[in-house]
Scaffold this motif. Structure first.
Motif, mmCIF file in Angstrom:
data_model
loop_
_atom_site.group_PDB
_atom_site.id
_atom_site.type_symbol
_atom_site.label_atom_id
_atom_site.label_comp_id
_atom_site.label_asym_id
_atom_site.label_seq_id
_atom_site.Cartn_x
_atom_site.Cartn_y
_atom_site.Cartn_z
ATOM 1 N N MET A 141 0.832 -1.179 0.000
ATOM 2 C CA MET A 141 0.000 0.000 0.000
ATOM 3 C C MET A 141 0.879 1.245 0.000
ATOM 4 O O MET A 141 1.940 1.269 0.584
ATOM 5 C CB MET A 141 -0.895 0.038 1.229
ATOM 6 C CG MET A 141 -1.983 -0.969 1.233
ATOM 7 S SD MET A 141 -3.059 -0.646 2.653
ATOM 8 C CE MET A 141 -4.470 -1.513 2.131
ATOM 9 N N SER A 142 0.375 2.256 -0.617
ATOM 10 C CA SER A 142 1.120 3.497 -0.719
ATOM 11 C C SER A 142 0.273 4.664 -0.217
ATOM 12 O O SER A 142 -0.955 4.643 -0.301
ATOM 13 C CB SER A 142 1.498 3.719 -2.181
ATOM 14 O OG SER A 142 2.064 4.980 -2.346
ATOM 15 N N PHE A 143 0.939 5.663 0.246
ATOM 16 C CA PHE A 143 0.280 6.871 0.716
ATOM 17 C C PHE A 143 0.453 8.022 -0.274
ATOM 18 O O PHE A 143 0.134 9.168 0.032
ATOM 19 C CB PHE A 143 0.831 7.274 2.086
ATOM 20 C CG PHE A 143 0.567 6.244 3.151
ATOM 21 C CD1 PHE A 143 -0.654 6.214 3.795
ATOM 22 C CD2 PHE A 143 1.524 5.310 3.491
ATOM 23 C CE1 PHE A 143 -0.918 5.260 4.779
ATOM 24 C CE2 PHE A 143 1.275 4.362 4.475
ATOM 25 C CZ PHE A 143 0.052 4.335 5.109
ATOM 26 N N ASP A 144 0.977 7.714 -1.469
ATOM 27 C CA ASP A 144 1.279 8.762 -2.449
ATOM 28 C C ASP A 144 0.070 9.627 -2.782
ATOM 29 O O ASP A 144 0.188 10.852 -2.893
ATOM 30 C CB ASP A 144 1.861 8.158 -3.732
ATOM 31 C CG ASP A 144 3.240 7.566 -3.511
ATOM 32 O OD1 ASP A 144 3.871 7.883 -2.480
ATOM 33 O OD2 ASP A 144 3.676 6.782 -4.371
#
Length: 163
Positions: free
Chosen positions: A1-4
């Motif tokens: 998962m990414s927070f970008d």
């Protein structure tokens, strides 16, 4: 998962951020204790805006020991003189007991959660009364802040004062 995606949205938000330098005092003297449910917009539901109120969110809007500490600090240090305790309709924390929640988590995760206290209660009014009594009678709050117990309807957006 990414927070970008969230970090990109934050950069956009910060470009025109108008609230820098604010002292953090509740300008309208309000503290709202409510559920973490994403259907609740605490400030908008009572006509307040950025910096007007302190907000404490917990599962079910239950007043835990940490929440009570937040209430005391808000009254003693942050200009709060009105506290709204606000559970809501269709709350998962009112759909059963802690044991019911433990069973659901165990079936999904295979893990025992008997050591956790969730604060679930199908009797929201009784829990609200208990929280109201605890907050309104706390020696560092009593006589310094008015406490009210409410119910928020997630379908209509209406807030009803019960206590």
């Amino acid at each position: 998962m990414s927070f970008d995606d969230l970090l990109a949205a934050n950069r956009d938000y910060a470009e025109d951020f108008p609230h820098g330098g604010f002292d953090g005092i509740a300008r309208e003297g309000v503290l709202i204790v409510t559920c973490m449910d994403s259907r609740i917009d605490p400030l908008n539901m009572v006509g307040l805006g950025h910096g007007d109120a302190k907000i404490l969110r917990t599962p079910g809007g239950k007043v835990s020991s940490t929440t009570l500490t937040g209430c005391v600090l808000s009254v003693q240090l942050l200009n709060v003189d009105r506290i709204l305790l606000i559970p809501h309709t269709k709350c998962a924390m009112a759909s059963g007991t802690d044991q019911d929640i433990r069973e659901v988590i165990a079936s999904r995760s295979g893990m025992d959660t008997s050591w956790l206290t969730f604060g679930a209660s199908p009797d929201q009014l009784d829990r609200l009364r208990q929280d109201f009594d605890m907050v309104s009678n706390h020696p560092l709050i009593k006589g310094r802040a008015e406490v009210g117990g409410f119910m928020y309807d997630v379908d209509s957006g209406l807030l009803e004062q019960l206590l």
